[in-house]
Design a protein around this motif. Structure first.
Motif, mmCIF file in Angstrom:
data_model
loop_
_atom_site.group_PDB
_atom_site.id
_atom_site.type_symbol
_atom_site.label_atom_id
_atom_site.label_comp_id
_atom_site.label_asym_id
_atom_site.label_seq_id
_atom_site.Cartn_x
_atom_site.Cartn_y
_atom_site.Cartn_z
ATOM 1 N N VAL A 1 0.821 -1.364 -0.065
ATOM 2 C CA VAL A 1 0.079 0.065 0.031
ATOM 3 C C VAL A 1 0.870 1.250 -0.059
ATOM 4 O O VAL A 1 0.833 2.143 -0.779
ATOM 5 C CB VAL A 1 -0.900 0.039 1.252
ATOM 6 C CG1 VAL A 1 -1.643 1.373 1.144
ATOM 7 C CG2 VAL A 1 -2.058 -1.260 1.163
ATOM 8 N N LEU A 2 1.810 1.157 0.878
ATOM 9 C CA LEU A 2 2.889 2.341 0.924
ATOM 10 C C LEU A 2 3.522 2.608 -0.468
ATOM 11 O O LEU A 2 3.689 3.801 -0.853
ATOM 12 C CB LEU A 2 3.868 2.319 1.999
ATOM 13 C CG LEU A 2 3.467 2.173 3.304
ATOM 14 C CD1 LEU A 2 4.550 1.645 4.169
ATOM 15 C CD2 LEU A 2 2.925 3.360 3.801
ATOM 16 N N VAL A 3 3.950 1.526 -1.291
ATOM 17 C CA VAL A 3 4.657 1.667 -2.396
ATOM 18 C C VAL A 3 3.640 2.064 -3.594
ATOM 19 O O VAL A 3 3.970 2.984 -4.535
ATOM 20 C CB VAL A 3 5.184 0.181 -2.964
ATOM 21 C CG1 VAL A 3 5.548 0.481 -4.304
ATOM 22 C CG2 VAL A 3 6.469 -0.084 -2.014
ATOM 23 N N ALA A 4 2.471 1.468 -3.454
ATOM 24 C CA ALA A 4 1.339 2.270 -4.388
ATOM 25 C C ALA A 4 1.018 3.601 -4.060
ATOM 26 O O ALA A 4 0.939 4.429 -5.209
ATOM 27 C CB ALA A 4 0.192 1.276 -4.283
ATOM 28 N N ALA A 5 0.853 3.818 -3.005
ATOM 29 C CA ALA A 5 0.623 5.576 -2.676
ATOM 30 C C ALA A 5 1.907 6.399 -2.996
ATOM 31 O O ALA A 5 1.901 7.411 -3.668
ATOM 32 C CB ALA A 5 0.444 5.522 -1.134
ATOM 33 N N ALA A 6 3.058 5.786 -2.894
ATOM 34 C CA ALA A 6 4.354 6.435 -3.161
ATOM 35 C C ALA A 6 4.454 6.924 -4.806
ATOM 36 O O ALA A 6 4.877 7.767 -5.234
ATOM 37 C CB ALA A 6 5.675 5.762 -2.612
ATOM 38 N N PHE A 7 3.949 5.688 -5.583
ATOM 39 C CA PHE A 7 3.918 5.667 -7.024
ATOM 40 C C PHE A 7 3.185 7.016 -7.347
ATOM 41 O O PHE A 7 3.263 7.572 -8.242
ATOM 42 C CB PHE A 7 3.445 4.304 -7.606
ATOM 43 C CG PHE A 7 3.617 4.262 -9.031
ATOM 44 C CD1 PHE A 7 4.697 4.166 -9.699
ATOM 45 C CD2 PHE A 7 2.109 4.585 -9.619
ATOM 46 C CE1 PHE A 7 4.493 4.051 -11.253
ATOM 47 C CE2 PHE A 7 2.096 4.217 -10.911
ATOM 48 C CZ PHE A 7 2.960 4.245 -11.854
ATOM 49 N N VAL A 8 1.781 7.120 -6.810
ATOM 50 C CA VAL A 8 0.911 8.099 -7.267
ATOM 51 C C VAL A 8 1.754 9.239 -6.778
ATOM 52 O O VAL A 8 1.611 10.199 -7.598
ATOM 53 C CB VAL A 8 -0.463 7.835 -6.587
ATOM 54 C CG1 VAL A 8 -1.236 8.901 -6.705
ATOM 55 C CG2 VAL A 8 -0.939 6.324 -7.251
ATOM 56 N N THR A 9 1.984 9.520 -5.657
ATOM 57 C CA THR A 9 2.411 10.738 -5.048
ATOM 58 C C THR A 9 3.630 11.567 -5.793
ATOM 59 O O THR A 9 3.906 12.420 -6.103
ATOM 60 C CB THR A 9 2.719 10.875 -3.641
ATOM 61 O OG1 THR A 9 3.599 9.882 -3.253
ATOM 62 C CG2 THR A 9 1.443 10.737 -2.886
ATOM 63 N N VAL A 10 4.571 10.414 -6.422
ATOM 64 C CA VAL A 10 5.881 10.967 -6.975
ATOM 65 C C VAL A 10 5.295 11.234 -8.303
ATOM 66 O O VAL A 10 6.019 12.282 -8.694
ATOM 67 C CB VAL A 10 6.947 9.730 -7.147
ATOM 68 C CG1 VAL A 10 6.609 8.823 -7.854
ATOM 69 C CG2 VAL A 10 8.199 10.699 -7.199
ATOM 70 N N LEU A 11 4.460 10.769 -8.989
ATOM 71 C CA LEU A 11 4.088 11.011 -10.253
ATOM 72 C C LEU A 11 3.233 12.251 -10.222
ATOM 73 O O LEU A 11 3.339 13.286 -10.894
ATOM 74 C CB LEU A 11 3.366 10.023 -11.203
ATOM 75 C CG LEU A 11 4.118 8.861 -11.375
ATOM 76 C CD1 LEU A 11 3.278 7.724 -12.344
ATOM 77 C CD2 LEU A 11 5.476 9.121 -12.435
ATOM 78 N N ALA A 12 2.606 12.511 -9.238
ATOM 79 C CA ALA A 12 1.741 13.822 -9.131
ATOM 80 C C ALA A 12 2.703 15.018 -8.617
ATOM 81 O O ALA A 12 2.531 15.961 -9.403
ATOM 82 C CB ALA A 12 0.638 13.502 -7.930
ATOM 83 N N GLY A 13 3.535 14.768 -7.837
ATOM 84 C CA GLY A 13 4.548 15.767 -7.570
ATOM 85 C C GLY A 13 5.261 16.250 -8.894
ATOM 86 O O GLY A 13 5.403 17.461 -8.956
ATOM 87 N N TYR A 14 5.757 15.374 -9.566
ATOM 88 C CA TYR A 14 6.265 15.759 -10.788
ATOM 89 C C TYR A 14 5.384 16.361 -11.726
ATOM 90 O O TYR A 14 5.890 17.392 -12.438
ATOM 91 C CB TYR A 14 6.752 14.391 -11.740
ATOM 92 C CG TYR A 14 7.555 14.586 -12.770
ATOM 93 C CD1 TYR A 14 8.956 15.171 -12.917
ATOM 94 C CD2 TYR A 14 6.856 14.498 -14.153
ATOM 95 C CE1 TYR A 14 9.381 15.611 -13.887
ATOM 96 C CE2 TYR A 14 7.688 14.808 -15.143
ATOM 97 C CZ TYR A 14 8.942 15.337 -15.332
ATOM 98 O OH TYR A 14 9.561 15.565 -16.296
#
Length: 185
Positions: free
Chosen positions: A53-66
């Motif tokens: 769950v943490l990895v999936a959330a991090a995937f979304v937030t890193v792309l959203a941050g970019y």
């Protein structure tokens, strides 16, 4: 104003912290670290699922941050990248606890799949993670120490453009490794 000394310190600190993190992972995989608390079985069993769950959330937030920095929204970019970094460090702490308590997870599937699918995914994930840690830490250290208006004078934007796709790919491959270990077989 020049930020060369700040950037040098950021690179040194990021490389030192990366070496420590990778050393801890290596030590944990070889039988644990005595300082890591021994946890009950159900907690250890839950960690891979929490980490997914943490990895999936991090995937979304890193792309959203970019995406936000590309749109010029620096404040939202900073919040999303800080969130990604926190998610990653929580993941890393839990991963080390699980690894230290239970060791490496054996691949439960067929040998052919293990050799030709699982190992390549795991290898790419591990290499990208090892490469990303110093890049991400450098970016975090510079973002935390250089005024926002001056960040373009540093290598932060260039490093970020390189680090984000690698980090996102590492998250994606890590999630696929999780699926192979815990759900496909």
């Amino acid at each position: 104003m020049s930020y060369e000394s700040t950037e040098r310190r950021a690179w040194v600190l990021s490389l030192v912290v990366s070496a420590v993190a990778l050393g801890l992972i290596g030590a944990s995989s070889r039988g644990g670290i005595d300082a890591v608390p021994k946890l009950p079985g159900p907690v250890i069993t839950a960690i891979p699922h929490v980490n997914a769950v943490l990895v999936a959330a991090a995937f979304v937030t890193v792309l959203a941050g970019y995406r936000e920095i590309r749109r010029g929204n620096v404040a939202r970019h900073a919040r999303l990248m800080a969130t990604t970094t926190v998610l990653f460090f929580v993941f890393l702490a839990l991963y080390l606890v699980r690894l230290s308590n239970a060791g490496l997870t054996e691949f439960p599937g067929p040998e052919t799949f293990y050799t030709y699918v699982y190992l390549p995914f795991l290898g790419v994930h591990m290499v990208l993670a090892a490469v990303c840690i110093p890049l991400v830490l450098y970016s975090v250290f510079v973002a935390a120490t250089v005024p926002t208006d001056d960040i373009r004078e540093t290598a932060h934007p260039r490093v970020g453009r390189f680090a984000v796709p690698l980090w996102a790919t590492s998250f994606a491959f890590g999630f696929v490794v999780y699926l192979m270990l815990h759900h496909l077989f």
